[in-house]
Design an enzyme around this catalytic site. Structure first.
Site, short mmCIF file in Angstrom:
data_model
loop_
_atom_site.label_atom_id
_atom_site.label_comp_id
_atom_site.label_asym_id
_atom_site.label_seq_id
_atom_site.Cartn_x
_atom_site.Cartn_y
_atom_site.Cartn_z
N CYS A 72 11.77 25.18 -21.29
CA CYS A 72 12.03 25.66 -22.65
C CYS A 72 11.81 24.62 -23.74
CB CYS A 72 13.47 26.18 -22.77
SG CYS A 72 14.04 27.10 -21.32
N CYS A 118 8.66 24.20 -26.25
CA CYS A 118 8.47 25.11 -27.40
C CYS A 118 9.67 25.16 -28.33
CB CYS A 118 8.16 26.51 -26.91
SG CYS A 118 6.52 26.61 -26.21
N HIS A 119 10.90 25.12 -27.77
CA HIS A 119 12.08 25.30 -28.63
C HIS A 119 12.66 23.98 -29.11
CE1 HIS A 119 12.34 29.63 -27.79
NE2 HIS A 119 11.97 29.32 -26.55
N HIS A 122 -5.97 26.13 -31.06
CA HIS A 122 -5.76 25.08 -30.05
C HIS A 122 -7.12 24.43 -29.77
CE1 HIS A 122 -4.77 22.96 -26.37
NE2 HIS A 122 -3.49 23.15 -26.65
N HIS A 143 -0.26 19.85 -33.88
CA HIS A 143 -0.38 19.72 -32.42
C HIS A 143 -1.60 18.85 -32.07
CE1 HIS A 143 0.93 20.92 -28.43
NE2 HIS A 143 -0.33 21.12 -28.12
N MET A 181 7.36 35.14 -26.70
CA MET A 181 8.11 34.62 -25.55
C MET A 181 7.69 35.40 -24.30
SD MET A 181 11.25 33.14 -24.52
CE MET A 181 12.32 33.46 -23.13
FE1 DHE Z 1 -1.21 19.24 -23.77
C1 DHE Z 1 -3.46 17.21 -25.44
C2 DHE Z 1 1.15 18.59 -26.10
C3 DHE Z 1 0.85 21.56 -22.30
C4 DHE Z 1 -3.43 19.60 -21.19
N1 DHE Z 1 -1.18 18.14 -25.47
C5 DHE Z 1 -2.21 17.38 -25.99
C6 DHE Z 1 -1.76 16.76 -27.21
C7 DHE Z 1 -0.44 17.14 -27.39
C8 DHE Z 1 -0.08 18.01 -26.30
C9 DHE Z 1 0.47 16.73 -28.52
C10 DHE Z 1 -2.59 15.86 -28.10
C11 DHE Z 1 -2.56 14.44 -27.60
C12 DHE Z 1 -3.43 13.51 -28.43
O1 DHE Z 1 -4.58 13.85 -28.75
O2 DHE Z 1 -2.97 12.41 -28.77
N2 DHE Z 1 0.66 20.00 -24.16
C13 DHE Z 1 1.45 19.59 -25.18
C14 DHE Z 1 2.70 20.35 -25.17
O3 DHE Z 1 3.69 20.16 -25.94
C15 DHE Z 1 2.56 21.46 -24.22
C16 DHE Z 1 2.26 22.71 -25.03
C17 DHE Z 1 3.79 21.82 -23.38
C18 DHE Z 1 4.41 20.72 -22.58
O4 DHE Z 1 5.58 20.86 -22.22
O5 DHE Z 1 3.76 19.70 -22.31
C19 DHE Z 1 1.29 21.00 -23.47
N3 DHE Z 1 -1.29 20.41 -22.04
C20 DHE Z 1 -0.33 21.25 -21.64
C21 DHE Z 1 -0.68 21.83 -20.36
O6 DHE Z 1 0.05 22.61 -19.67
C22 DHE Z 1 -2.06 21.41 -20.03
C23 DHE Z 1 -3.00 22.60 -20.23
C24 DHE Z 1 -2.29 20.90 -18.60
C25 DHE Z 1 -1.67 19.58 -18.31
O7 DHE Z 1 -2.37 18.71 -17.78
O8 DHE Z 1 -0.48 19.39 -18.58
C26 DHE Z 1 -2.30 20.38 -21.13
N4 DHE Z 1 -3.11 18.55 -23.40
C27 DHE Z 1 -3.81 18.77 -22.25
C28 DHE Z 1 -5.05 18.02 -22.29
C29 DHE Z 1 -5.08 17.34 -23.52
C30 DHE Z 1 -3.83 17.69 -24.19
C31 DHE Z 1 -6.13 18.02 -21.21
C32 DHE Z 1 -6.17 16.41 -24.05
C33 DHE Z 1 -7.33 17.19 -24.55
C34 DHE Z 1 -8.45 16.31 -25.00
O9 DHE Z 1 -9.62 16.66 -24.69
O10 DHE Z 1 -8.21 15.30 -25.66
#
Ligand code: DHE
Length: 568
Positions: A55, A58-59, A387, A345, A109
């Site tokens: 949770c 997002c929250h 996104h 984000h 949700m």
């Molecule tokens: Fe990410 C980038 C936050 C879930 C894969 N993700 C980012 C960034 C943030 C972020 C703030 C940018 C970083 C930067 O550029 O400095 N991600 C979050 C969350 O808060 C979220 C929604 C939920 C969580 O609890 O983490 C979340 N993200 C995921 C996943 O479930 C993903 C799909 C699979 C994983 O590996 O966890 C995922 N996020 C990614 C990836 C990037 C990313 C691969 C970098 C992308 C790029 O090409 O730079």
């Protein structure tokens, strides 16, 4: 009440198995709201674990809401017309909350009845009527205590000790094992697999291309040196108990000198030495939102290093403030605060690398910062929950230079016209900062788009789409003729791996150094052997399937050269 399975929202991300080990491993007090339903100590511990696993993303830890709704027991809000709005989980009560958790809502949700048991749903309904847990702060002294310099600089190689073409190495996140696979892009062999932070999130490259930095969701930063015979972890440090972003100093004269890490909890960013991770400074991001309201938990989302100034662009999610942090004098830190829109984000550079475009996801906007003038250049309305990852830059046949973003909540890729100082591009000025075209997708649920200056294709994934056939495929647009429907590629089928019960999300296209191959991860079940499928960019045919028993939950991939120079 209908189930809301089909809503491919950011919330689905939080539904994924993310155990925030950092937050779970620290002891902290939880008060009990006087009128909240009673809970045993054991139930509270279960509630705390599930809350942080499912949770908090997002929250928010303090439950003040971001992409998800406010989940405090009681809240009141002064409205601009002078009236007061009130609400809270206590008002909703256990029965109603159980239904919402089980079935989801129209607001985005998702249903948890297939993830949590009936008992767990009941515990969560009661848990969120109690006062939120407040984890401890994390100071410079805490960072120092966690810091491990495993190989000091004078004991590291003075030149590259291996024969690998480092420019074409891919740092590959093995999400649920908390490891990073370093894959040789030329031979497509796994070169080394190293332990990193829990549910490791992203990797970034030092300006020289020698060091890889990763950040785990537990706030652990790992520094890997590619000059050893085999990639070697030379230092680690913790920057908090929950983190997502990291970047290095890329401006001339500061190459590999500093590192910055952004935390979700505590809400702050930390500056370290780039080659040792020695902690230097911690700066809190608590403060006022763009609406002038105090926020106690403004989490640090994406961070990027400028190529034209000694500055980092730090995007603060809940406040909607974009900070330009000048690292030329860290003792007397100068910061420019740019108002944009709430819920910042992910984002990336435009083709000129002057403008940084960042999604204000729950505001359905993209903010563009002019890093030359230090001002907001534009706030562009998009479709639901943009996104971009880092986005994709290319020349549109009619509108000139554009930057692309997909959406979690709508079935389109939006193309935003970006300015260019080139003489031959002045004809496109009239379109700047407008959404000039929306490319129709097979559904919502896109996470990443990617192209390369040498390519004429735009690769898009749909890992959060509820239909298996979309989740497991990618769609490729022809940049020479965007009116053509994209080509669908079934990545799961192309992998040749046996079908599994768990979805195998085709995610995160990434180009090789030459810009003629595209690597796609197949993000399967927590214990399933999975793969990276490598395609020839021109023919869109499979070149190689990289698989191994250790290839579990591969997600983000970061090609050294493209990440070092921000090529996308
Ligand atoms: Fe990410 C980038 C936050 C879930 C894969 N993700 C980012 C960034 C943030 C972020 C703030 C940018 C970083 C930067 O550029 O400095 N991600 C979050 C969350 O808060 C979220 C929604 C939920 C969580 O609890 O983490 C979340 N993200 C995921 C996943 O479930 C993903 C799909 C699979 C994983 O590996 O966890 C995922 N996020 C990614 C990836 C990037 C990313 C691969 C970098 C992308 C790029 O090409 O730079």
């Amino acid at each position: 009440m209908p189930k809301h399975k089909s809503i491919p929202d950011q919330l689905r991300l939080a539904a994924l198995p993310v155990a925030l080990a950092g937050l779970l491993n620290v002891a902290y007090a939880q008060e009990t709201a006087p009128t909240a339903p009673a809970m045993t100590a054991e139930e509270k511990a279960i509630g705390k674990r599930i809350y942080f696993e499912r949770c908090a993303g997002c929250h928010g830890v303090l439950r003040k809401g971001a992409t998800g709704k406010n989940l405090q027991p009681e809240w009141s809000k002064q409205m601009p017309d002078g009236s007061t709005q009130t609400g809270g989980t206590l008002k909703l009560g256990t029965n109603r909350l159980e239904k919402i958790i089980a079935m989801g809502t129209e607001g985005g949700m998702v249903n948890y009845d297939d993830i949590l048991t009936k008992e767990e749903i009941n515990i969560m309904a009661r848990y969120i009527q109690n006062v939120p847990d407040v984890p401890p702060e994390f100071s410079l002294a805490d960072m120092r205590a966690s810091w491990k310099l495993l190989v000091p600089v004078d004991q590291r190689p003075t030149k590259q000790m291996n024969k690998v073409n480092l420019k074409n190495v891919f740092g590959t996140t093995l999400r649920d094992t908390g490891k990073l696979a370093l894959i040789d892009g030329d031979t497509k062999e796994i070169w080394q697999i190293l332990d990193t932070g829990y549910a490791v999130h992203i990797s970034r490259l030092s300006a020289s291309g020698r060091y890889v930095y990763t950040v785990g969701r537990d706030g652990l930063i790992t520094l890997i040196d590619l000059w050893f015979e085999k990639p070697t972890t030379v230092a680690t440090i913790r920057i908090g108990s929950d983190a997502r972003s990291v970047d290095t100093s890329k401006f001339k004269g500061y190459e590999d000198k500093y590192l910055i890490g952004g935390s979700y909890w505590p809400p702050q960013y930390s500056i370290m030495a780039g080659d040792t991770l020695e902690p230097i400074k911690v700066v809190s991001t608590r403060g006022m939102t763009v609406d002038g309201e105090y926020h106690p938990e403004p989490r640090v989302a994406s961070i990027v290093s400028s190529h034209i100034k000694p500055e980092w662009v730090v995007n603060v999610k809940e406040t909607g403030q974009i900070l330009l942090v000048d690292y030329s004098d860290i003792k007397n830190l100068k910061t420019t605060t740019i108002e944009s829109a709430k819920f910042l984000h992910d984002g990336g550079w435009d083709a000129s690398k002057r403008y940084f475009l960042v999604a204000a996801n729950a505001s359905n906007k993209v903010a563009a910062v002019d890093t030359k003038t230090g001002k907001l250049a534009a706030l562009v309305e998009t479709k639901k929950i943009p996104h971009p990852g880092r986005g994709a830059n290319f020349m549109h046949p009619k509108y000139g230079p554009v930057w692309a973003t997909g959406h979690l909540g709508d079935a389109v890729v939006s193309l935003i016209s970006t300015p260019s100082e080139k003489k031959e591009h002045q004809q496109y000025k009239q379109y700047n900062w407008k959404v000039v075209e929306e490319l129709p997708m097979a559904g919502a649920g896109n996470l990443f788009v990617k192209t390369h200056p040498k390519s004429t294709h735009l690769w898009t994934d749909l890992p959060m789409n509820p239909e298996r056939e979309n989740t497991e495929s990618v769609y490729v647009f022809d940049l020479k003729d965007l009116s053509k429907a994209p080509v669908k590629i079934d990545v799961a089928k192309d992998s040749g791996l046996p079908v599994t019960k768990a979805l195998r999300r085709a995610v995160h296209p990434e180009y090789n150094e030459a810009g003629d191959e595209v690597w796609i991860s197949l993000w399967g079940g927590k214990t399933d052997q999975s793969a990276i499928v490598v395609y020839d960019d021109k023919t869109m045919k499979v070149k190689k399937v990289i698989t191994d028993p250790q290839m579990i939950t591969p997600t983000g991939k970061f090609n050294v050269w493209n990440t070092q120079y921000d090529i996308y």
